[in-house]
Design a protein around this motif. Structure first.
Motif, PDB file in Angstrom:
ATOM      1  N   ILE A 337       0.853  -1.195   0.000  1.00 36.37           N
ATOM      2  CA  ILE A 337       0.000   0.000   0.000  1.00 36.37           C
ATOM      3  C   ILE A 337       0.880   1.234   0.000  1.00 36.37           C
ATOM      4  N   ILE A 338       1.900   1.206   0.837  1.00 35.82           N
ATOM      5  CA  ILE A 338       2.789   2.362   0.921  1.00 35.82           C
ATOM      6  C   ILE A 338       3.465   2.600  -0.419  1.00 35.82           C
ATOM      7  N   GLU A 339       3.904   1.503  -1.042  1.00 34.10           N
ATOM      8  CA  GLU A 339       4.556   1.651  -2.342  1.00 34.10           C
ATOM      9  C   GLU A 339       3.631   2.314  -3.351  1.00 34.10           C
ATOM     10  N   ALA A 340       2.380   1.816  -3.386  1.00 32.49           N
ATOM     11  CA  ALA A 340       1.414   2.364  -4.349  1.00 32.49           C
ATOM     12  C   ALA A 340       1.137   3.830  -4.052  1.00 32.49           C
ATOM     13  N   ALA A 341       0.976   4.122  -2.765  1.00 33.51           N
ATOM     14  CA  ALA A 341       0.681   5.498  -2.374  1.00 33.51           C
ATOM     15  C   ALA A 341       1.863   6.399  -2.707  1.00 33.51           C
ATOM     16  N   HIS A 342       3.045   5.856  -2.542  1.00 33.31           N
ATOM     17  CA  HIS A 342       4.258   6.602  -2.812  1.00 33.31           C
ATOM     18  C   HIS A 342       4.333   6.982  -4.286  1.00 33.31           C
ATOM     19  N   ARG A 343       4.008   5.986  -5.120  1.00 32.99           N
ATOM     20  CA  ARG A 343       4.025   6.235  -6.566  1.00 32.99           C
ATOM     21  C   ARG A 343       3.078   7.353  -6.942  1.00 32.99           C
ATOM     22  N   MET A 344       1.965   7.429  -6.229  1.00 29.27           N
ATOM     23  CA  MET A 344       0.971   8.445  -6.557  1.00 29.27           C
ATOM     24  C   MET A 344       1.273   9.775  -5.881  1.00 29.27           C
ATOM     25  N   GLY A 345       2.306   9.789  -5.056  1.00 23.70           N
ATOM     26  CA  GLY A 345       2.661  11.024  -4.371  1.00 23.70           C
ATOM     27  C   GLY A 345       1.753  11.334  -3.197  1.00 23.70           C
ATOM     28  N   LEU A 346       1.086  10.323  -2.670  1.00 23.06           N
ATOM     29  CA  LEU A 346       0.201  10.562  -1.532  1.00 23.06           C
ATOM     30  C   LEU A 346       0.998  10.666  -0.236  1.00 23.06           C
ATOM     31  N   VAL A 347       2.098   9.920  -0.152  1.00 23.11           N
ATOM     32  CA  VAL A 347       2.933   9.968   1.045  1.00 23.11           C
ATOM     33  C   VAL A 347       4.378  10.210   0.630  1.00 23.11           C
ATOM     34  N   GLU A 348       5.094  10.832   1.523  1.00 19.66           N
ATOM     35  CA  GLU A 348       6.499  11.088   1.213  1.00 19.66           C
ATOM     36  C   GLU A 348       7.411  10.193   2.041  1.00 19.66           C
ATOM     37  N   GLU A 349       7.251  10.302   3.353  1.00 15.97           N
ATOM     38  CA  GLU A 349       8.085   9.454   4.202  1.00 15.97           C
ATOM     39  C   GLU A 349       7.225   8.357   4.787  1.00 15.97           C
ATOM     40  N   SER A 350       7.557   7.129   4.470  1.00 22.97           N
ATOM     41  CA  SER A 350       6.707   6.041   4.912  1.00 22.97           C
ATOM     42  C   SER A 350       7.019   5.627   6.341  1.00 22.97           C
ATOM     43  N   GLY A 351       8.193   5.989   6.826  1.00 19.40           N
ATOM     44  CA  GLY A 351       8.615   5.521   8.137  1.00 19.40           C
ATOM     45  C   GLY A 351       7.711   5.972   9.270  1.00 19.40           C
TER      46      GLY A 351
END
Lengths: 557, 181
Positions: A337-351
């Motif tokens: 989920i984080i990866e997908a969200a990251h690709r879409m620019g929804l999240v920046e830092e997943s940590g």
């Protein structure tokens, strides 16, 4: 004569819809208890009643069709035909076709379409094979033969939708409840007359007496309101049971095994809540089956039972109803989920994200498409739609998950949609209503914070920063902002914000009116209410406003 | 309209009204009622021609200003301003909509022969929204197609990009500014 036929036809449509729902449930139960004669009888009765009505209404096509179905059921009843999975499928397909035919009859159409002819052919084949001794079992009745009336997925998609629409707008009410309403209406008439009389003879009565009489009438009125709302309450069970079919058909088409467990079916909710929950729940259940429940082989490897379990349960929680859909599947994959969200620019830092933050991402629109392309477990299919639908009903939806052990979607909704406790605020010439349970407090806006150039700001409230926005500017209401401003502090879940307004009118009971369909997606507005002066006031959709605001903030920073 | 045709030709009734200075007409079968103009509650983030909602005996009804939609010069609310409540089709369903008009004129009878096709240019209203034109005295009245006036795509688009729509509307207005009379 023509008019009477109309009336009969209308009754027939409603009755048939109910009957077919019952028939569907009975067929599904028959699958697990094939020897239960009572179930076969119940199915038989439904078909027989329909046949009787069809003959009365001279719907020849339906008459012939039900006759053939009766033939089939008769052989089952006599024990000549064993209840196999194929027979169940045939019967379920028959229900679908009957629904279509009933709907067509409502529009004065009476023809056997491809679906009906397919069923008739399958029934005829069954009966013929059954007559030859010893051949009945070996012959496999494949639904794929000929043009299939409804592909499995289509049936699962529509659920039992066709007839549902017809019957959903009518409601059976206890006569006792209606009697109580009638009594109340009578009492209110008397109380009203008394008040009118007192006002007429105003010299002889004191203000105190009139006030008493009025408050008595008021209490009656309140009771009437409660009774009407109660009369609209229906158990949620029938809604849940409709999904048995969905689960069965969809699991089959996905090559999975799944069962649906239902809890709390006796819980009563407003009939409009039931209507509005239908689609969101369907989405959630489809998701659970599609992405949650694993294939039987994989489940065995993980040490689970090969058949997945989807549990749907309802419960009361203060003045809300909570509905949970839980599955025992794979759960959500945080990393993906984080990866997908990251690709879409929804999240920046997943940590920094907590699990809850990650699950929230599921409800973001667009996340689904991205994940489908990458072929990850796109658990969020349509989940943004679910959230939007639920929030439109002043509800909330959350998701929890345990990796490997399943996921749970939890919907919380008010019991009734008709009336809310509303807080009125004035902006320019307009009045807006905020649901009281979302209002935390009201404070005055310090003059130095009233910056004309900006339509938002941050306020210090007991040493905590509180972002606020000027409702007037946000909604583009013409005119000056005016002098003194108040800030209404609103909250939804964990986010808080202020709304700067011109006037505070206080809390009143507000009857909700839906907005006309052309205003379906107005951001920040969930409905409308009619004020005491006859004007329309819009009801603010606080969750959407807060979300908008957050999105704007993120955009700016 | 001559007496001779009256017996043989089917006549249909139309309500005529003023939009800005333009005479317009709609089939009377579409008209539910005509009410006095009252304050309209603004619905935010809608295109400028969607004025908001009113309370029509307990039902919440949308109100649109066609003059604004067609890019005509808008007139301030006056004594003659009315709301014509019509039954339009929206997404294949009958919808009740209020049209703000600057004055109701008359009900007239028209036969199919009286209705002329719309010229390709010279009208202020886009051809899509018109059924035809009809002579009223010395002038022509525009026969509006109520069902087309509320097209879905427009509302869907406009809901999202209302500012964009505003530009488009004003742009249109600039192009069509030369008066036809």
């Amino acid at each position: 004569m023509e008019i009477r036929r109309d009336v009969i036809l209308k009754n027939f449509l409603v009755e048939s819809a109910e009957g077919l729902n019952l028939m569907e449930q009975s067929i599904l139960e028959l699958e697990s208890r094939p020897d239960d004669n009572e179930l076969i009888q119940a199915i038989f009765r439904v078909v027989h009643t329909m046949k009787g009505n069809a003959s009365l209404l001279e719907i020849e096509g339906l008459l012939a069709f039900t006759h053939s179905v009766e033939d089939l059921l008769d052989t089952v009843r006599n024990g000549k035909l064993a209840v196999t999975s194929d027979v169940i499928t045939l019967l379920l397909d028959t229900v679908d076709v009957l629904r279509k035919m009933v709907a067509a009859a409502g529009e004065d159409k009476d023809e056997h379409d491809a679906g009906a002819r397919n069923i008739l052919a399958r029934i005829a084949r069954r009966l013929k094979e059954n007559e030859k001794p010893g051949k009945g079992k070996s012959a496999e009745d494949k639904p794929e033969e000929g043009p299939s009336p409804l592909s499995v997925s289509e049936a699962a998609l529509s659920g039992s939708g066709i007839a549902y629409k017809e019957s959903a707008r009518t409601l059976r009410v206890d006569v006792e409840k209606l009697d109580r309403l009638l009594n109340l209406a009578g009492e209110i008439t008397i109380a009203r007359g008394r008040v009118a009389q007192m006002l007429e003879a105003k010299e002889q009565v004191t203000l105190e007496e009139i006030r008493d009489a009025h408050s008595f009438a008021d209490s009656l009125h309140f009771e009437m309101q409660e009774t009407v709302l109660k009369a609209r309450m229906v158990p949620i069970g029938p809604l849940f049971h409709q999904y048995r079919r969905t689960v069965r058909d969809l699991a089959k088409s996905l090559g999975k095994m799944a069962q649906l467990r239902i809890e709390g079916e006796e819980i009563e909710v407003d009939t409009s809540v039931v209507e509005h929950l239908k689609d969101p729940l369907l989405h959630i259940i489809r998701n659970a089956l599609d992405h949650g429940i694993e294939l039987p082989a994989l489940r065995k490897k993980k040490g689970k039972s090969p058949a997945g379990m989807i549990t749907i349960r309802a419960a009361h929680q203060s003045r809300n109803i909570v509905i949970e859909v839980a599955d025992d599947g794979a759960g959500l994959d945080r990393q993906k989920i984080i990866e997908a969200a990251h690709r879409m620019g929804l999240v920046e830092e997943s940590g920094k994200l907590t699990d809850q933050d990650v699950y929230e991402l599921i409800f973001e629109s667009g996340l689904t498409t991205a994940s489908e392309i990458s072929d990850m477990s796109g658990r969020g299919v349509g989940m943004d739609v679910v959230r939007r639908n639920v929030q439109a009903l002043r509800g909330s939806v959350t998701m929890t998950s345990q990796p490997g052990a399943g996921a749970t979607v939890r919907i919380r909704m008010p019991l009734t949609l008709a009336i809310i406790e509303g807080f009125g605020v004035g902006v320019g010439d307009e009045t807006y209503v905020i649901p009281v349970d979302q209002v935390i407090e009201c404070v005055e806006l310090p003059a130095e914070e009233n910056d004309i150039a900006r339509n938002e700001g941050v306020l210090q409230l007991r040493n905590e920063p509180l972002p606020f926005l000027h409702l007037k500017d946000h909604f583009g209401i013409p005119g000056d902002r005016g002098g003194r401003q108040s800030v209404v502090v609103v909250q939804h879940e964990s986010s808080r914000a202020g709304l700067a307004v011109n006037a505070l009118y206080g809390a009143t009971q507000t009857v909700i009116k839906p907005l006309p369909s052309i205003f379906q997606d107005v951001p920040g507005v969930s409905g409308s209410a009619i004020l005491g002066n006859g004007r329309v006031a819009l009801i603010l959709d606080i969750p959407a406003l807060l979300r908008d605001y957050r999105a704007q903030e993120a955009h700016e920073s | 309209m001559t007496v001779a045709t009256k017996e043989t030709v089917e006549l249909e009734q139309y309500l005529t009204f003023l939009l800005s200075s333009e005479e317009c007409a709609i089939s009377i079968l579409k008209v539910r009622e005509i009410i006095e103009y009252d304050t309209v509650t603004i619905v935010p983030k809608m295109p400028p021609w969607v004025r908001g909602v009113i309370n029509l005996r307990g039902a919440v009804v949308p109100v649109v200003n066609l003059a604004a939609k067609f890019g005509m010069q808008e007139k301030p609310v006056s004594k003659t301003t009315c709301i014509v409540i019509v039954e339009a089709r929206f997404e294949d369903q009958g919808t009740i909509v209020g049209l703000i008009v600057d004055g109701v004129s008359q009900v007239m009878e028209l036969s199919a022969e009286d209705i002329q096709p719309v010229p390709d240019f010279g009208t202020q209203v886009e051809m899509d929204y018109l059924l035809g034109m009809a002579q009223v005295g010395r002038r022509f009245a525009l026969l509006l197609d109520v069902d087309k006036v509320l097209t879905t795509e427009e509302l869907l688009d406009l809901g999202e990009v209302s500012s964009h729509a505003e530009n488009a509307l004003t742009g249109e207005r600039a192009e069509e500014e030369p008066p036809l009379s």
